[in-house]
Design a protein around this motif. Structure first.
Motif, PDB file in Angstrom:
ATOM      1  N   LEU A  74       0.844  -1.204   0.000  1.00  0.00           N
ATOM      2  CA  LEU A  74       0.000   0.000   0.000  1.00  0.00           C
ATOM      3  C   LEU A  74       0.879   1.254   0.000  1.00  0.00           C
ATOM      4  CD1 LEU A  74      -2.709  -1.163   2.537  1.00  0.00           C
ATOM      5  CD2 LEU A  74      -3.108  -0.669   0.128  1.00  0.00           C
ATOM      6  N   ARG A  75       1.900   1.250   0.840  1.00  0.00           N
ATOM      7  CA  ARG A  75       2.817   2.390   0.872  1.00  0.00           C
ATOM      8  C   ARG A  75       3.552   2.526  -0.460  1.00  0.00           C
ATOM      9  NH1 ARG A  75       4.273   0.437   5.965  1.00  0.00           N
ATOM     10  NH2 ARG A  75       6.208  -0.328   5.091  1.00  0.00           N
ATOM     11  N   ARG A  76       4.050   1.409  -0.982  1.00  0.00           N
ATOM     12  CA  ARG A  76       4.806   1.414  -2.243  1.00  0.00           C
ATOM     13  C   ARG A  76       3.986   2.014  -3.383  1.00  0.00           C
ATOM     14  NH1 ARG A  76       5.381  -3.284  -6.062  1.00  0.00           N
ATOM     15  NH2 ARG A  76       6.886  -2.554  -7.576  1.00  0.00           N
ATOM     16  N   HIS A  77       2.709   1.681  -3.433  1.00  0.00           N
ATOM     17  CA  HIS A  77       1.845   2.150  -4.521  1.00  0.00           C
ATOM     18  C   HIS A  77       1.076   3.427  -4.155  1.00  0.00           C
ATOM     19  CE1 HIS A  77       2.712  -1.249  -7.051  1.00  0.00           C
ATOM     20  NE2 HIS A  77       2.522  -2.048  -6.000  1.00  0.00           N
ATOM     21  N   ARG A  78       1.406   3.980  -2.980  1.00  0.00           N
ATOM     22  CA  ARG A  78       0.798   5.236  -2.515  1.00  0.00           C
ATOM     23  C   ARG A  78      -0.731   5.170  -2.468  1.00  0.00           C
ATOM     24  NH1 ARG A  78       5.116   8.183  -5.922  1.00  0.00           N
ATOM     25  NH2 ARG A  78       6.711   8.501  -4.340  1.00  0.00           N
ATOM     26  N   ARG A  99      -6.221  -3.710  -9.475  1.00  0.00           N
ATOM     27  CA  ARG A  99      -6.810  -4.933 -10.031  1.00  0.00           C
ATOM     28  C   ARG A  99      -6.307  -5.291 -11.423  1.00  0.00           C
ATOM     29  NH1 ARG A  99     -10.585  -1.015  -9.920  1.00  0.00           N
ATOM     30  NH2 ARG A  99     -11.527  -0.398 -11.900  1.00  0.00           N
ATOM     31  N   GLY A 100      -5.940  -4.308 -12.217  1.00  0.00           N
ATOM     32  CA  GLY A 100      -5.455  -4.595 -13.565  1.00  0.00           C
ATOM     33  C   GLY A 100      -3.976  -4.929 -13.636  1.00  0.00           C
ATOM     34  N   ARG A 101      -3.260  -4.698 -12.538  1.00  0.00           N
ATOM     35  CA  ARG A 101      -1.803  -4.907 -12.544  1.00  0.00           C
ATOM     36  C   ARG A 101      -1.341  -6.051 -11.645  1.00  0.00           C
ATOM     37  NH1 ARG A 101      -2.392   0.798 -12.102  1.00  0.00           N
ATOM     38  NH2 ARG A 101      -1.998   0.601  -9.888  1.00  0.00           N
ATOM     39  N   ILE A 102      -2.142  -6.414 -10.666  1.00  0.00           N
ATOM     40  CA  ILE A 102      -1.746  -7.456  -9.715  1.00  0.00           C
ATOM     41  C   ILE A 102      -1.929  -8.825 -10.367  1.00  0.00           C
ATOM     42  CG2 ILE A 102      -2.280  -8.558  -7.506  1.00  0.00           C
ATOM     43  CD1 ILE A 102      -3.252  -5.792  -6.532  1.00  0.00           C
ATOM     44  N   VAL A 118      -7.464 -11.598 -10.558  1.00  0.00           N
ATOM     45  CA  VAL A 118      -7.696 -10.503  -9.618  1.00  0.00           C
ATOM     46  C   VAL A 118      -8.844  -9.609 -10.086  1.00  0.00           C
ATOM     47  CG1 VAL A 118      -6.652  -8.468  -8.543  1.00  0.00           C
ATOM     48  CG2 VAL A 118      -5.333 -10.572  -8.759  1.00  0.00           C
ATOM     49  N   THR A 119      -8.965  -9.394 -11.388  1.00  0.00           N
ATOM     50  CA  THR A 119     -10.051  -8.557 -11.905  1.00  0.00           C
ATOM     51  C   THR A 119     -11.407  -9.186 -11.597  1.00  0.00           C
ATOM     52  OG1 THR A 119      -8.616  -7.703 -13.645  1.00  0.00           O
ATOM     53  CG2 THR A 119     -10.986  -7.449 -13.968  1.00  0.00           C
ATOM     54  N   THR A 120     -11.520 -10.491 -11.779  1.00  0.00           N
ATOM     55  CA  THR A 120     -12.764 -11.199 -11.464  1.00  0.00           C
ATOM     56  C   THR A 120     -13.031 -11.146  -9.968  1.00  0.00           C
ATOM     57  OG1 THR A 120     -12.456 -12.653 -13.357  1.00  0.00           O
ATOM     58  CG2 THR A 120     -13.976 -13.409 -11.645  1.00  0.00           C
TER      59      THR A 120
END
Length: 151
Positions: A74-78, A99-102, A118-120
């Motif tokens: 969470l911190r890394r991705h702000r 959701r589109g990147r994980i 992850v998107t689903t």
């Protein structure tokens, strides 16, 4: 002086489109409208209830296996989170934003209860969360016991 509690708004307000419950933050329209006038205690109660709702729904689909990894990501991705926010509520925000990147939940301290991408997974959580928020709206007392504000 009022206690400052950050709004749960995530910038996806659907109440402006006529929804009674916001698809972004799961607050009902009166909670959004009256947020600036709420006391610190009223805001705190709202946040606790929203966190409970998110954790309950996300817990059907996710397990937090490493809260420290989740927080680090969470911190890394702000991605905004609160110290008192339960890990599963934080995971909802992570999936909303990423959701589109994980690709691998384990890198984020999470494990899915079911197979699927992850998107689903995010789509299922979002649909259940909206349904739960709508049920919450049906039983919520009148605008957090606020007096009606004059326009």
């Amino acid at each position: 002086m009022r206690e400052r509690i950050t709004s749960p708004c995530v910038g996806l307000c659907s109440t402006t489109l006529g929804d009674r419950v916001c698809r972004g933050c799961q607050r009902i329209d009166s909670e959004i409208r009256d947020w600036p006038a709420l006391s610190g205690e009223q805001r705190h109660r709202c946040m606790v209830e929203l966190d409970r709702l998110r954790a309950e729904v996300a817990g059907r689909y996710l397990v937090v296996v490493d809260p420290d990894s989740l927080e680090a990501q969470l911190r890394r991705h702000r991605i905004r989170y609160r110290d008192a926010q339960p890990p599963l509520s934080r995971a909802v925000e992570l999936l909303r934003v990423g959701r589109g990147r994980i690709r691998d939940l384990s890198r984020y301290g999470l494990a899915g209860r079911d197979e699927g991408d992850v998107t689903t997974l995010h789509g299922r959580i979002t649909a259940d969360l909206l349904a739960a928020a709508e049920r919450r709206q049906a039983v919520l007392p009148a605008p957090l016991d606020l007096p009606t504000l004059d326009p």
